[in-house]
Write a protein that holds these residues in place. Sequence first.
Motif, PDB file in Angstrom:
ATOM      1  N   VAL A  26       0.859  -1.181   0.000  1.00 24.83           N
ATOM      2  CA  VAL A  26       0.000   0.000   0.000  1.00 24.83           C
ATOM      3  C   VAL A  26       0.899   1.236   0.000  1.00 24.83           C
ATOM      4  O   VAL A  26       1.866   1.316   0.769  1.00 24.83           O
ATOM      5  N   ILE A  27       0.576   2.195  -0.837  1.00 25.94           N
ATOM      6  CA  ILE A  27       1.408   3.393  -0.986  1.00 25.94           C
ATOM      7  C   ILE A  27       1.213   4.321   0.206  1.00 25.94           C
ATOM      8  O   ILE A  27       0.093   4.748   0.498  1.00 25.94           O
ATOM      9  N   GLY A  47      -2.481   5.670   0.047  1.00 24.88           N
ATOM     10  CA  GLY A  47      -3.468   4.794   0.663  1.00 24.88           C
ATOM     11  C   GLY A  47      -4.008   3.720  -0.267  1.00 24.88           C
ATOM     12  O   GLY A  47      -4.842   2.905   0.150  1.00 24.88           O
ATOM     13  N   LYS A  48      -3.534   3.669  -1.519  1.00 23.00           N
ATOM     14  CA  LYS A  48      -3.991   2.677  -2.485  1.00 23.00           C
ATOM     15  C   LYS A  48      -2.944   1.574  -2.642  1.00 23.00           C
ATOM     16  O   LYS A  48      -1.736   1.823  -2.519  1.00 23.00           O
ATOM     17  N   HIS A  49      -3.418   0.380  -2.940  1.00 27.00           N
ATOM     18  CA  HIS A  49      -2.499  -0.710  -3.272  1.00 27.00           C
ATOM     19  C   HIS A  49      -1.785  -0.353  -4.578  1.00 27.00           C
ATOM     20  O   HIS A  49      -2.385   0.185  -5.504  1.00 27.00           O
ATOM     21  N   PHE A  50      -0.490  -0.641  -4.637  1.00 27.72           N
ATOM     22  CA  PHE A  50       0.312  -0.216  -5.781  1.00 27.72           C
ATOM     23  C   PHE A  50      -0.320  -0.665  -7.095  1.00 27.72           C
ATOM     24  O   PHE A  50      -0.446   0.131  -8.039  1.00 27.72           O
ATOM     25  N   PHE A  51      -0.708  -1.947  -7.163  1.00 24.07           N
ATOM     26  CA  PHE A  51      -1.205  -2.492  -8.426  1.00 24.07           C
ATOM     27  C   PHE A  51      -2.679  -2.167  -8.692  1.00 24.07           C
ATOM     28  O   PHE A  51      -3.211  -2.533  -9.727  1.00 24.07           O
ATOM     29  N   GLU A  52      -3.318  -1.471  -7.731  1.00 22.92           N
ATOM     30  CA  GLU A  52      -4.645  -0.913  -7.987  1.00 22.92           C
ATOM     31  C   GLU A  52      -4.518   0.537  -8.467  1.00 22.92           C
ATOM     32  O   GLU A  52      -5.226   0.971  -9.372  1.00 22.92           O
ATOM     33  N   ALA A  53      -3.606   1.269  -7.821  1.00 19.56           N
ATOM     34  CA  ALA A  53      -3.383   2.656  -8.220  1.00 19.56           C
ATOM     35  C   ALA A  53      -2.720   2.729  -9.591  1.00 19.56           C
ATOM     36  O   ALA A  53      -3.038   3.611 -10.404  1.00 19.56           O
TER      37      ALA A  53
END
Length: 412
Positions: A26-27, A47-53
Amino acid sequence: MTVDTDFTAFFDATPSPYLMLDTDLVISYVNAAYLRATGQTRDQLIGKHFFEALPERPGLPREAQQNVKASLRRVLETGKPDTLVLSRYDIPTVGRPGEFEERWWSEIHTPISGADGRVRWIVQRAEDVTAFVQSHRARQLTDTFTEREKGMAAELYARASELERLNEELRSAHAREKQVAITLQEAMLSVPDLDRHDDNVAVRYLPATTSLNVCGDWYDIVDLPPDRYAAAVGDVVGHGLHAAAVMGMLRSALSAVIRAIPSPAQALEVLGLYARSLDGATAATAVKVLIETRSNLIIYSNAGHPPPVLLHADGTCEFLDQATDPPLGARPYHVPRPQAGISYTRGDTLVMYTDGLVERRGEDIDVGLERLTTALAEDSTLAPGRMADALLTRLDIAEGAADDIALVVIRL
Protein backbone atom coordinates in the motif's frame (compact mmCIF):
# COMPACT_ATOMS: atom_id res chain seq x y z
CA MET A 1 2.36 5.81 8.85
CA THR A 2 3.64 9.03 10.40
CA VAL A 3 6.43 10.39 8.20
CA ASP A 4 9.17 12.48 9.78
CA THR A 5 9.24 16.11 8.62
CA ASP A 6 12.92 16.04 7.62
CA PHE A 7 12.29 12.83 5.71
CA THR A 8 9.56 14.34 3.58
CA ALA A 9 11.53 17.55 3.03
CA PHE A 10 14.45 15.52 1.70
CA PHE A 11 12.40 13.42 -0.71
CA ASP A 12 10.23 16.33 -1.81
CA ALA A 13 13.36 18.24 -2.80
CA THR A 14 15.08 15.46 -4.76
CA PRO A 15 14.54 15.43 -8.54
CA SER A 16 14.31 11.62 -8.63
CA PRO A 17 10.86 9.97 -8.37
CA TYR A 18 10.39 8.20 -4.99
CA LEU A 19 7.50 6.20 -3.59
CA MET A 20 7.12 4.31 -0.28
CA LEU A 21 5.14 1.10 0.24
CA ASP A 22 4.24 -0.86 3.35
CA THR A 23 4.53 -4.65 3.45
CA ASP A 24 1.02 -4.99 1.99
CA LEU A 25 2.25 -2.88 -0.99
CA VAL A 26 0.00 0.00 0.00
CA ILE A 27 1.41 3.39 -0.99
CA SER A 28 2.28 5.46 2.09
CA TYR A 29 4.25 8.32 0.55
CA VAL A 30 5.03 9.72 -2.91
CA ASN A 31 7.18 12.74 -3.80
CA ALA A 32 6.50 15.47 -6.36
CA ALA A 33 8.90 14.00 -8.92
CA TYR A 34 7.00 10.70 -8.87
CA LEU A 35 3.73 12.52 -9.45
CA ARG A 36 5.25 14.32 -12.44
CA ALA A 37 6.64 11.08 -13.86
CA THR A 38 3.33 9.21 -13.62
CA GLY A 39 0.88 12.07 -14.16
CA GLN A 40 -1.03 11.06 -11.03
CA THR A 41 -2.15 13.05 -8.00
CA ARG A 42 -1.44 12.23 -4.37
CA ASP A 43 -5.11 11.38 -3.80
CA GLN A 44 -4.92 8.85 -6.62
CA LEU A 45 -1.92 7.10 -5.04
CA ILE A 46 -1.71 7.56 -1.25
CA GLY A 47 -3.47 4.79 0.66
CA LYS A 48 -3.99 2.68 -2.48
CA HIS A 49 -2.50 -0.71 -3.27
CA PHE A 50 0.31 -0.22 -5.78
CA PHE A 51 -1.20 -2.49 -8.43
CA GLU A 52 -4.64 -0.91 -7.99
CA ALA A 53 -3.38 2.66 -8.22
CA LEU A 54 -1.08 1.74 -11.12
CA PRO A 55 -2.69 -1.35 -12.63
CA GLU A 56 -1.04 -3.66 -15.11
CA ARG A 57 -1.90 -2.97 -18.72
CA PRO A 58 -4.45 -5.46 -20.09
CA GLY A 59 -3.31 -7.43 -23.10
CA LEU A 60 0.40 -6.89 -22.54
CA PRO A 61 2.44 -10.11 -22.13
CA ARG A 62 2.53 -10.85 -18.41
CA GLU A 63 6.30 -11.27 -18.32
CA ALA A 64 6.69 -7.68 -19.48
CA GLN A 65 5.00 -6.37 -16.32
CA GLN A 66 5.76 -9.12 -13.80
CA ASN A 67 9.26 -7.78 -13.20
CA VAL A 68 8.04 -5.10 -10.78
CA LYS A 69 5.87 -7.52 -8.82
CA ALA A 70 8.67 -10.09 -8.66
CA SER A 71 11.19 -7.49 -7.53
CA LEU A 72 8.95 -6.28 -4.70
CA ARG A 73 8.38 -9.88 -3.60
CA ARG A 74 12.15 -10.54 -3.52
CA VAL A 75 12.70 -7.51 -1.30
CA LEU A 76 10.05 -8.67 1.16
CA GLU A 77 11.48 -12.20 1.24
CA THR A 78 15.21 -11.42 1.40
CA GLY A 79 15.30 -8.00 3.07
CA LYS A 80 17.82 -6.90 0.44
CA PRO A 81 17.62 -4.18 -2.23
CA ASP A 82 16.64 -5.25 -5.73
CA THR A 83 17.38 -3.47 -9.01
CA LEU A 84 15.52 -3.54 -12.30
CA VAL A 85 17.92 -2.22 -14.91
CA LEU A 86 15.34 -1.76 -17.69
CA SER A 87 11.74 -2.63 -16.97
CA ARG A 88 8.60 -1.94 -18.98
CA TYR A 89 5.58 -0.94 -16.93
CA ASP A 90 2.92 1.04 -18.78
CA ILE A 91 0.85 3.57 -16.86
CA PRO A 92 -2.71 4.90 -17.30
CA THR A 93 -3.05 7.82 -19.72
CA VAL A 94 -4.12 10.98 -17.88
CA GLY A 95 -7.67 11.97 -18.73
CA ARG A 96 -8.31 8.87 -20.86
CA PRO A 97 -9.78 6.05 -18.76
CA GLY A 98 -8.82 2.60 -19.98
CA GLU A 99 -5.89 3.83 -22.09
CA PHE A 100 -2.21 3.33 -21.26
CA GLU A 101 1.14 4.85 -22.21
CA GLU A 102 4.23 2.79 -22.92
CA ARG A 103 6.79 3.48 -20.20
CA TRP A 104 10.23 2.07 -19.44
CA TRP A 105 11.85 2.45 -16.02
CA SER A 106 15.12 1.98 -14.22
CA GLU A 107 14.05 1.00 -10.70
CA ILE A 108 15.64 0.30 -7.34
CA HIS A 109 13.58 -1.19 -4.50
CA THR A 110 15.18 -0.63 -1.10
CA PRO A 111 13.86 -2.21 2.14
CA ILE A 112 13.61 -0.32 5.44
CA SER A 113 13.67 -2.62 8.46
CA GLY A 114 12.09 -2.14 11.85
CA ALA A 115 13.69 -2.71 15.26
CA ASP A 116 13.04 -6.45 14.94
CA GLY A 117 15.01 -6.63 11.70
CA ARG A 118 11.98 -7.41 9.58
CA VAL A 119 11.08 -5.36 6.52
CA ARG A 120 8.53 -2.66 7.33
CA TRP A 121 8.72 -0.42 4.28
CA ILE A 122 9.96 -0.49 0.68
CA VAL A 123 11.28 2.63 -1.02
CA GLN A 124 10.95 2.62 -4.80
CA ARG A 125 13.08 4.93 -6.91
CA ALA A 126 11.82 4.84 -10.49
CA GLU A 127 13.62 6.82 -13.21
CA ASP A 128 11.59 7.20 -16.40
CA VAL A 129 13.91 6.16 -19.27
CA THR A 130 11.23 5.77 -21.95
CA ALA A 131 12.69 8.48 -24.18
CA PHE A 132 16.06 6.73 -24.09
CA VAL A 133 14.63 3.29 -24.89
CA GLN A 134 12.70 4.70 -27.84
CA SER A 135 15.62 6.76 -29.14
CA HIS A 136 17.70 5.90 -32.19
CA ARG A 137 20.84 5.82 -30.05
CA ALA A 138 19.36 3.17 -27.76
CA ARG A 139 18.60 0.92 -30.72
CA GLN A 140 22.23 1.22 -31.81
CA LEU A 141 23.34 -0.11 -28.42
CA THR A 142 21.21 -3.25 -28.57
CA ASP A 143 23.91 -5.54 -29.92
CA THR A 144 27.00 -3.94 -28.38
CA PHE A 145 25.99 -3.27 -24.74
CA THR A 146 25.23 -5.73 -21.99
CA GLU A 147 21.98 -5.36 -20.07
CA ARG A 148 23.86 -3.71 -17.20
CA GLU A 149 25.61 -1.28 -19.56
CA LYS A 150 22.30 -0.40 -21.23
CA GLY A 151 20.83 0.21 -17.81
CA MET A 152 23.69 2.54 -16.88
CA ALA A 153 23.25 4.40 -20.18
CA ALA A 154 19.54 4.75 -19.48
CA GLU A 155 20.29 6.11 -15.99
CA LEU A 156 22.66 8.71 -17.43
CA TYR A 157 20.06 9.69 -20.00
CA ALA A 158 17.43 10.13 -17.31
CA ARG A 159 19.82 12.23 -15.21
CA ALA A 160 20.70 14.43 -18.19
CA SER A 161 17.03 14.95 -19.05
CA GLU A 162 16.22 15.88 -15.46
CA LEU A 163 19.16 18.26 -15.26
CA GLU A 164 18.03 19.96 -18.46
CA ARG A 165 14.54 20.39 -17.00
CA LEU A 166 15.94 21.80 -13.76
CA ASN A 167 18.30 24.10 -15.67
CA GLU A 168 15.36 25.48 -17.65
CA GLU A 169 13.44 26.10 -14.44
CA LEU A 170 16.52 27.80 -12.99
CA ARG A 171 16.91 30.01 -16.06
CA SER A 172 13.25 31.02 -15.82
CA ALA A 173 13.60 31.76 -12.11
CA HIS A 174 16.70 33.88 -12.74
CA ALA A 175 14.89 35.81 -15.47
CA ARG A 176 12.01 36.54 -13.10
CA GLU A 177 14.41 37.51 -10.31
CA LYS A 178 16.29 39.85 -12.62
CA GLN A 179 13.08 41.56 -13.73
CA VAL A 180 12.00 42.00 -10.11
CA ALA A 181 15.44 43.43 -9.26
CA ILE A 182 15.30 45.90 -12.15
CA THR A 183 11.78 46.98 -11.18
CA LEU A 184 12.90 47.48 -7.57
CA GLN A 185 15.95 49.47 -8.67
CA GLU A 186 13.84 51.69 -10.93
CA ALA A 187 11.43 52.34 -8.07
CA MET A 188 14.30 53.29 -5.76
CA LEU A 189 15.78 55.57 -8.43
CA SER A 190 12.57 57.41 -9.26
CA VAL A 191 13.20 61.16 -9.67
CA PRO A 192 10.05 63.28 -9.05
CA ASP A 193 11.72 66.49 -10.26
CA LEU A 194 12.88 64.94 -13.55
CA ASP A 195 9.59 65.63 -15.36
CA ARG A 196 10.04 69.37 -14.90
CA HIS A 197 13.13 69.33 -17.13
CA ASP A 198 11.26 67.98 -20.16
CA ASP A 199 13.79 66.76 -22.73
CA ASN A 200 16.84 68.48 -21.23
CA VAL A 201 17.78 65.63 -18.86
CA ALA A 202 18.13 61.89 -19.56
CA VAL A 203 18.96 59.18 -17.03
CA ARG A 204 19.90 55.55 -17.59
CA TYR A 205 20.52 52.60 -15.28
CA LEU A 206 21.96 49.25 -16.42
CA PRO A 207 22.36 46.37 -13.94
CA ALA A 208 25.57 44.35 -14.00
CA THR A 209 25.44 41.39 -16.37
CA THR A 210 27.31 39.27 -13.80
CA SER A 211 24.71 39.78 -11.08
CA LEU A 212 20.96 39.33 -10.88
CA ASN A 213 20.70 41.42 -7.74
CA VAL A 214 19.96 45.06 -7.16
CA CYS A 215 23.08 47.18 -6.89
CA GLY A 216 24.48 50.30 -5.30
CA ASP A 217 24.69 52.80 -8.20
CA TRP A 218 22.34 55.77 -8.10
CA TYR A 219 21.49 59.19 -9.51
CA ASP A 220 19.27 62.09 -8.45
CA ILE A 221 17.93 65.41 -9.74
CA VAL A 222 16.63 68.06 -7.31
CA ASP A 223 14.97 71.36 -8.27
CA LEU A 224 15.96 74.39 -6.17
CA PRO A 225 13.67 77.22 -7.32
CA PRO A 226 13.74 79.75 -8.73
CA ASP A 227 16.82 79.34 -10.94
CA ARG A 228 18.93 76.45 -9.66
CA TYR A 229 18.88 72.68 -9.66
CA ALA A 230 21.23 69.99 -8.37
CA ALA A 231 22.30 66.65 -9.75
CA ALA A 232 24.16 63.78 -8.13
CA VAL A 233 25.57 60.39 -9.01
CA GLY A 234 26.91 57.87 -6.49
CA ASP A 235 28.16 54.33 -6.05
CA VAL A 236 28.02 52.04 -3.02
CA VAL A 237 30.57 49.23 -2.99
CA GLY A 238 29.07 45.78 -3.58
CA HIS A 239 25.87 44.28 -4.93
CA GLY A 240 22.70 42.87 -3.48
CA LEU A 241 20.00 44.08 -1.15
CA HIS A 242 22.39 45.46 1.48
CA ALA A 243 24.21 47.63 -1.06
CA ALA A 244 20.87 48.77 -2.46
CA ALA A 245 19.61 49.62 1.03
CA VAL A 246 22.72 51.68 1.78
CA MET A 247 22.36 53.34 -1.61
CA GLY A 248 18.78 54.28 -0.84
CA MET A 249 19.71 55.83 2.51
CA LEU A 250 22.63 57.84 1.11
CA ARG A 251 20.62 59.05 -1.87
CA SER A 252 17.71 60.15 0.30
CA ALA A 253 20.00 61.86 2.79
CA LEU A 254 21.86 63.83 0.11
CA SER A 255 18.60 64.79 -1.59
CA ALA A 256 17.33 66.20 1.72
CA VAL A 257 20.59 67.96 2.63
CA ILE A 258 20.97 69.81 -0.68
CA ARG A 259 17.53 71.34 -0.18
CA ALA A 260 18.63 72.79 3.16
CA ILE A 261 22.27 73.48 2.30
CA PRO A 262 22.61 74.39 -1.41
CA SER A 263 26.37 73.93 -1.41
CA PRO A 264 27.76 70.70 -2.95
CA ALA A 265 30.81 70.65 -0.67
CA GLN A 266 28.84 71.19 2.53
CA ALA A 267 26.19 68.69 1.43
CA LEU A 268 28.88 66.03 0.90
CA GLU A 269 30.42 66.91 4.28
CA VAL A 270 27.12 66.13 5.97
CA LEU A 271 26.68 62.99 3.87
CA GLY A 272 30.19 61.85 4.80
CA LEU A 273 29.41 62.17 8.50
CA TYR A 274 26.22 60.20 7.98
CA ALA A 275 28.07 57.53 5.96
CA ARG A 276 30.41 56.87 8.88
CA SER A 277 27.41 55.70 10.90
CA LEU A 278 26.17 53.27 8.21
CA ASP A 279 27.50 49.76 7.87
CA GLY A 280 28.62 49.34 4.27
CA ALA A 281 28.68 53.05 3.42
CA THR A 282 32.39 53.57 4.00
CA ALA A 283 34.19 53.92 0.65
CA ALA A 284 30.95 54.87 -1.14
CA THR A 285 31.59 57.58 -3.70
CA ALA A 286 29.46 60.49 -4.91
CA VAL A 287 29.69 63.67 -6.95
CA LYS A 288 27.32 66.59 -6.48
CA VAL A 289 26.78 69.51 -8.85
CA LEU A 290 24.73 72.67 -8.46
CA ILE A 291 23.69 74.31 -11.73
CA GLU A 292 23.06 78.07 -11.59
CA THR A 293 20.96 78.73 -14.70
CA ARG A 294 20.95 82.53 -14.27
CA SER A 295 24.74 82.84 -14.16
CA ASN A 296 25.57 79.80 -16.36
CA LEU A 297 27.73 78.34 -13.61
CA ILE A 298 28.30 74.78 -12.40
CA ILE A 299 29.46 74.41 -8.79
CA TYR A 300 30.62 70.93 -7.84
CA SER A 301 32.31 68.75 -5.26
CA ASN A 302 33.54 65.18 -5.68
CA ALA A 303 33.92 62.45 -3.04
CA GLY A 304 36.15 59.88 -4.73
CA HIS A 305 33.96 59.54 -7.83
CA PRO A 306 34.90 59.54 -11.55
CA PRO A 307 34.82 63.17 -12.76
CA PRO A 308 31.81 64.50 -14.67
CA VAL A 309 32.43 65.70 -18.25
CA LEU A 310 31.37 69.07 -19.66
CA LEU A 311 30.83 68.55 -23.40
CA HIS A 312 30.88 71.76 -25.43
CA ALA A 313 28.87 72.22 -28.61
CA ASP A 314 32.05 72.04 -30.72
CA GLY A 315 32.79 68.52 -29.40
CA THR A 316 35.58 69.46 -26.97
CA CYS A 317 35.41 68.13 -23.40
CA GLU A 318 36.45 69.31 -19.94
CA PHE A 319 36.62 67.12 -16.86
CA LEU A 320 35.22 68.54 -13.62
CA ASP A 321 38.23 67.37 -11.60
CA GLN A 322 39.28 70.39 -9.55
CA ALA A 323 37.40 69.52 -6.35
CA THR A 324 38.14 65.86 -5.72
CA ASP A 325 38.36 64.35 -2.25
CA PRO A 326 38.39 60.81 -0.73
CA PRO A 327 35.22 58.69 -0.69
CA LEU A 328 32.47 59.15 1.89
CA GLY A 329 33.38 58.06 5.40
CA ALA A 330 37.00 57.33 4.40
CA ARG A 331 38.58 59.83 6.78
CA PRO A 332 38.60 59.04 10.53
CA TYR A 333 38.07 62.74 11.31
CA HIS A 334 36.15 65.60 9.73
CA VAL A 335 37.83 67.78 7.10
CA PRO A 336 35.94 70.35 4.97
CA ARG A 337 35.51 69.13 1.41
CA PRO A 338 36.70 71.18 -1.59
CA GLN A 339 34.40 72.89 -4.06
CA ALA A 340 35.00 74.35 -7.52
CA GLY A 341 33.08 76.13 -10.25
CA ILE A 342 33.11 76.18 -14.04
CA SER A 343 31.18 78.33 -16.52
CA TYR A 344 29.16 76.82 -19.32
CA THR A 345 27.54 78.02 -22.51
CA ARG A 346 23.93 77.36 -23.35
CA GLY A 347 23.84 74.18 -25.42
CA ASP A 348 26.72 72.52 -23.58
CA THR A 349 26.09 69.08 -22.08
CA LEU A 350 27.01 67.79 -18.62
CA VAL A 351 27.59 64.02 -18.38
CA MET A 352 27.70 62.27 -14.99
CA TYR A 353 28.21 58.52 -14.57
CA THR A 354 29.43 55.69 -12.37
CA ASP A 355 32.65 53.77 -12.90
CA GLY A 356 30.99 50.88 -14.74
CA LEU A 357 30.75 53.19 -17.77
CA VAL A 358 34.51 53.66 -18.14
CA GLU A 359 36.39 51.03 -16.14
CA ARG A 360 37.50 47.76 -17.72
CA ARG A 361 39.38 44.92 -16.03
CA GLY A 362 43.16 45.18 -16.49
CA GLU A 363 42.93 48.63 -18.10
CA ASP A 364 44.11 52.01 -16.78
CA ILE A 365 41.23 54.36 -15.94
CA ASP A 366 42.70 57.07 -18.20
CA VAL A 367 42.09 54.81 -21.20
CA GLY A 368 38.44 54.52 -20.26
CA LEU A 369 38.09 58.28 -19.76
CA GLU A 370 39.64 58.95 -23.17
CA ARG A 371 37.27 56.44 -24.73
CA LEU A 372 34.38 58.30 -23.09
CA THR A 373 35.35 61.76 -24.41
CA THR A 374 35.98 60.37 -27.90
CA ALA A 375 32.51 58.81 -27.95
CA LEU A 376 30.88 62.01 -26.67
CA ALA A 377 32.61 64.13 -29.33
CA GLU A 378 31.03 61.95 -32.03
CA ASP A 379 27.50 62.70 -30.82
CA SER A 380 27.74 66.22 -29.37
CA THR A 381 24.69 67.49 -31.28
CA LEU A 382 22.28 64.73 -30.20
CA ALA A 383 19.47 65.36 -27.73
CA PRO A 384 20.19 64.02 -24.20
CA GLY A 385 18.12 60.84 -24.54
CA ARG A 386 19.59 59.90 -27.90
CA MET A 387 23.07 60.88 -26.68
CA ALA A 388 22.77 58.57 -23.65
CA ASP A 389 21.74 55.63 -25.82
CA ALA A 390 24.41 56.36 -28.45
CA LEU A 391 27.07 56.59 -25.75
CA LEU A 392 26.19 53.19 -24.33
CA THR A 393 26.26 51.72 -27.84
CA ARG A 394 29.62 53.30 -28.76
CA LEU A 395 31.14 51.99 -25.52
CA ASP A 396 29.72 48.53 -26.34
CA ILE A 397 27.74 48.27 -23.11
CA ALA A 398 24.17 48.85 -24.34
CA GLU A 399 23.34 45.33 -23.13
CA GLY A 400 25.14 45.83 -19.80
CA ALA A 401 28.68 45.48 -18.48
CA ALA A 402 30.54 43.61 -15.75
CA ASP A 403 29.57 46.39 -13.31
CA ASP A 404 26.29 48.25 -12.95
CA ILE A 405 26.03 51.68 -14.58
CA ALA A 406 24.21 54.90 -13.73
CA LEU A 407 24.27 57.69 -16.29
CA VAL A 408 22.93 61.27 -16.31
CA VAL A 409 23.03 63.53 -19.39
CA ILE A 410 22.00 67.18 -18.93
CA ARG A 411 21.63 69.70 -21.78
CA LEU A 412 22.51 73.03 -20.17
